[in-house]
Design a protein around this motif. Sequence first.
Motif, PDB file in Angstrom:
ATOM      1  N   ILE A 185     -34.824  40.505   2.837  1.00 35.12           N
ATOM      2  CA  ILE A 185     -35.234  39.446   1.913  1.00 35.12           C
ATOM      3  C   ILE A 185     -36.457  39.936   1.152  1.00 35.12           C
ATOM      4  O   ILE A 185     -37.412  40.445   1.756  1.00 35.12           O
ATOM      5  CB  ILE A 185     -35.558  38.132   2.649  1.00 35.12           C
ATOM      6  CG1 ILE A 185     -34.292  37.553   3.283  1.00 35.12           C
ATOM      7  CG2 ILE A 185     -36.178  37.108   1.690  1.00 35.12           C
ATOM      8  CD1 ILE A 185     -34.541  36.282   4.082  1.00 35.12           C
ATOM      9  N   ILE A 186     -36.436  39.800  -0.165  1.00 34.54           N
ATOM     10  CA  ILE A 186     -37.542  40.229  -1.023  1.00 34.54           C
ATOM     11  C   ILE A 186     -37.959  39.046  -1.875  1.00 34.54           C
ATOM     12  O   ILE A 186     -37.110  38.291  -2.375  1.00 34.54           O
ATOM     13  CB  ILE A 186     -37.115  41.395  -1.929  1.00 34.54           C
ATOM     14  CG1 ILE A 186     -36.700  42.600  -1.075  1.00 34.54           C
ATOM     15  CG2 ILE A 186     -38.233  41.785  -2.905  1.00 34.54           C
ATOM     16  CD1 ILE A 186     -35.897  43.624  -1.836  1.00 34.54           C
ATOM     17  N   ALA A 187     -39.267  38.868  -2.059  1.00 33.76           N
ATOM     18  CA  ALA A 187     -39.762  37.762  -2.873  1.00 33.76           C
ATOM     19  C   ALA A 187     -40.929  38.244  -3.724  1.00 33.76           C
ATOM     20  O   ALA A 187     -41.692  39.114  -3.301  1.00 33.76           O
ATOM     21  CB  ALA A 187     -40.202  36.594  -1.994  1.00 33.76           C
ATOM     22  N   ARG A 188     -41.067  37.667  -4.920  1.00 32.56           N
ATOM     23  CA  ARG A 188     -42.207  38.028  -5.755  1.00 32.56           C
ATOM     24  C   ARG A 188     -42.541  36.923  -6.741  1.00 32.56           C
ATOM     25  O   ARG A 188     -41.664  36.148  -7.174  1.00 32.56           O
ATOM     26  CB  ARG A 188     -41.938  39.317  -6.511  1.00 32.56           C
ATOM     27  CG  ARG A 188     -40.966  39.264  -7.679  1.00 32.56           C
ATOM     28  CD  ARG A 188     -41.589  38.854  -9.025  1.00 32.56           C
ATOM     29  NE  ARG A 188     -42.692  39.692  -9.384  1.00 32.56           N
ATOM     30  CZ  ARG A 188     -42.570  40.741 -10.202  1.00 32.56           C
ATOM     31  NH1 ARG A 188     -41.422  40.996 -10.751  1.00 32.56           N
ATOM     32  NH2 ARG A 188     -43.614  41.468 -10.500  1.00 32.56           N
ATOM     33  N   LEU A 354     -46.936  35.929   6.587  1.00 31.63           N
ATOM     34  CA  LEU A 354     -45.800  36.586   7.230  1.00 31.63           C
ATOM     35  C   LEU A 354     -45.976  36.585   8.743  1.00 31.63           C
ATOM     36  O   LEU A 354     -44.999  36.425   9.495  1.00 31.63           O
ATOM     37  CB  LEU A 354     -45.647  38.018   6.704  1.00 31.63           C
ATOM     38  CG  LEU A 354     -45.107  38.131   5.272  1.00 31.63           C
ATOM     39  CD1 LEU A 354     -45.224  39.574   4.773  1.00 31.63           C
ATOM     40  CD2 LEU A 354     -43.660  37.669   5.177  1.00 31.63           C
ATOM     41  N   ASP A 355     -47.204  36.746   9.211  1.00 28.89           N
ATOM     42  CA  ASP A 355     -47.458  36.675  10.658  1.00 28.89           C
ATOM     43  C   ASP A 355     -47.173  35.275  11.199  1.00 28.89           C
ATOM     44  O   ASP A 355     -46.694  35.115  12.331  1.00 28.89           O
ATOM     45  CB  ASP A 355     -48.912  37.049  10.957  1.00 28.89           C
ATOM     46  CG  ASP A 355     -49.156  38.543  10.826  1.00 28.89           C
ATOM     47  OD1 ASP A 355     -48.170  39.305  10.799  1.00 28.89           O
ATOM     48  OD2 ASP A 355     -50.339  38.943  10.730  1.00 28.89           O
ATOM     49  N   ASN A 367     -41.575  29.137   0.052  1.00 29.83           N
ATOM     50  CA  ASN A 367     -42.798  28.438   0.450  1.00 29.83           C
ATOM     51  C   ASN A 367     -44.018  29.355   0.372  1.00 29.83           C
ATOM     52  O   ASN A 367     -45.109  28.923  -0.018  1.00 29.83           O
ATOM     53  CB  ASN A 367     -42.660  27.889   1.875  1.00 29.83           C
ATOM     54  CG  ASN A 367     -41.693  26.721   1.956  1.00 29.83           C
ATOM     55  OD1 ASN A 367     -41.378  26.092   0.949  1.00 29.83           O
ATOM     56  ND2 ASN A 367     -41.206  26.445   3.151  1.00 29.83           N
ATOM     57  N   ILE A 368     -43.841  30.620   0.750  1.00 31.55           N
ATOM     58  CA  ILE A 368     -44.948  31.572   0.673  1.00 31.55           C
ATOM     59  C   ILE A 368     -45.334  31.818  -0.787  1.00 31.55           C
ATOM     60  O   ILE A 368     -46.522  31.853  -1.137  1.00 31.55           O
ATOM     61  CB  ILE A 368     -44.574  32.886   1.389  1.00 31.55           C
ATOM     62  CG1 ILE A 368     -44.449  32.640   2.900  1.00 31.55           C
ATOM     63  CG2 ILE A 368     -45.617  33.974   1.101  1.00 31.55           C
ATOM     64  CD1 ILE A 368     -43.954  33.838   3.680  1.00 31.55           C
TER      65      ILE A 368
END
Length: 548
Positions: A185-188, A354-355, A367-368
Motif C-alpha cells: 500500500i502506497i499513499a501520498r 505508522l507505529d 486517515n494518515i
Amino acid sequence: MSLLVMALLCSCGVSKSLRDIPDTSDYGSQIEPRTKVSDSSYILGNNFLIQNKEGLWELYVNGDPYELGLKTGSLTRELFQRQEHIFVDKIDDLVPSKAKQKLLRKFLAWFNRKMYLNIDEQYKAEIYGISRYASADLDFIAAPYPRVLYFHGAHDIGHALQDLALVGCSSFAAWGDHSENGKLIIARNFDFYAGDEFAKHKIIAFVAPDKGHKFMSVTWGGMIGVVSGMNDQGLTVTINAGKSKFPLVAKTPISLVTREILQYASTIDEAIAIAKKREVFVSESIFVGSAKDKKAALIEVSPENFGVYEVENTNQLVCSNHFQSAAYADDTRNQKQIMESHSKYRFDRMAELLDENPKITPKIAVNILRDKKGLDEKPIGYGNEKALNQLLAHHGIVFQPEDLLVWVSSNPYQLGEFVAYDLKEVFQKANRFTGTETISNTELSIAEDPFLKTISYQNYEQYRALREKIMTAIAQEGHIEQQLLSEFVALNPDFWESHYLVGRYNYMKGYDTLAYRAFLEAEKKEITTVPDRDRVESYLKKLRRRLW
C-alpha cells in the motif's frame, strides 16, 4: 515567486530555435470531432471525458503520441484553456512590474535554451497535439507549442528558483507484515499549492498508448507529465521535491521522467534504468512502488548525483523532502534541508502514525494523509506545513498495486471522498463507454473527512480569507481594525502564523507593545522552519530595544 508565474514567464521567453514543430509524419494526423453529451460529458470515438459526482474529471484516451495529444486537447479544451488563463491572471498580481516581467522572460529564455534537446520526441509530439487546442488569445505571450512545452517545467523551474518553493509532499508505503493483507500500500499528499483555482478541476487520466503500458495519473489541463500515477503492471510513481543547487540550464522536466517510467517500466530496476539515462535540473525523490517486486524504493535524482534507497529488515518506507540514500550522506544542502525545513518533522510524524497503526489498510492510509496534528498529537494549528495535512494539497492518493486499485481525493484538498478506481475494470470497459456513467468503483470509495462538517473547518476557511486581507494590508500599509485582528487569531489560535501576522501588522503601524505580545505568542507555538523562527526572534530583539 509563484510556480505559476515562473511557468508562464518561462513560456514567454522562447527563443526562435525552439519554435520548430516536432515531426508527426509517422503518426495519425486526423481525429474525428468530439461529441458533447452534456456539459460534463464528451465522447471522441471510444475516448471520453466525464465529470463524476465528486467533481473529478475522468479522461480516457488511446493512440499514438500525436493522437494522444490531439484527443486529450480536444476533449479537455475548456479545462486546458482555463488552466492557461489561471497562469496568466497571476502575472499582474504577483509580478506587477512590466520591467521585471521583461527581465525574467529574458533570463528564462536563456535558461530554457536546451530543454527541448532533453525531451523525448514522442512527448514533444504529444505536447504539440495538445497545443493545437491552446488558447488563441494568449498567442501574444508565445506560440502555443513552445508555451505548452515549457509549462511542463513549471514544477522544476519554480523549485529551482525558489528552492523550497510551495512543494512539501509526504509519502509512505507499507507491505508484508505492515499491511493488513500483506499487500503493498502506497499513499501520498501532493502539496503543490498554486492557488485554489488551480486545484478545482483535477483530471484523472487513463491513457492507453500504442507503445508501452497503459496507466493512470492525476493531472490537470494541458499536462502530460506524471506527478502521481500507476500503470497496468502495478508500478506506481510519485515525486517529492528535494534540496537543489541552482542549475545553469533546464534539462528534462521531472514529470516527463516519471511519465516515461510509468509508460515503460514494470519493476523497480527498470524504473532505475530509465531515471539514470535522463538528465534532470532539480533534485527530486521518485517514490516507486512495484507489484512485481512487492515493495517500494526511492530513486533520488539531482543534476550532479544519483542514489537509490531501499529499506532493510522492515516493510515500510517513508519519504518527505530530504534524501536518504548513501549517495547524499555528505550533501550539505540535504543536511541543511533536514535541519532547517519542515521535512524531518513530517517524516517523524509519518513514522509515528505508522507505529500506531501496524497493519495499514487503504482507509488507515487515508486517515494518515488527513492528519492535521503534530508529533505526539500536539495541536499545531491548521495550515501548518509541519502537518501531513497542510490543508492545501492538490490531491491525496492511495495505491494498492497488486490489485491495481487506486483511490484519489476529491475537493477540498484531500478532505473530500477518496474515489476508487480499479484499473483492470477501467481499461476493460473504457471502449464500451456511453457517456452517461462513471468509471469509478463506488463500492470501494472512502468517505469524506468528518472534519468538513465541523466549526473548526469553517473557521479555517474564514481564516484563509482574512489572512489574504491582512497580508495585503501589510504589503500596502493599509488599515485593519484591532477587533478584526483578534478575530483572526481566534479562528486559528494554535498556528504560529496567526500571531506572527498580527505582530507584523502592528510592527508596521508602530504599535510596538501589541506587536511584541503577538510575537511572544508566535514564539510559543510550533514554528514551521528555522528561518521562520529566526524572523520571529529578530522582531522580538528589535522590539526589546525599542521598548526598553
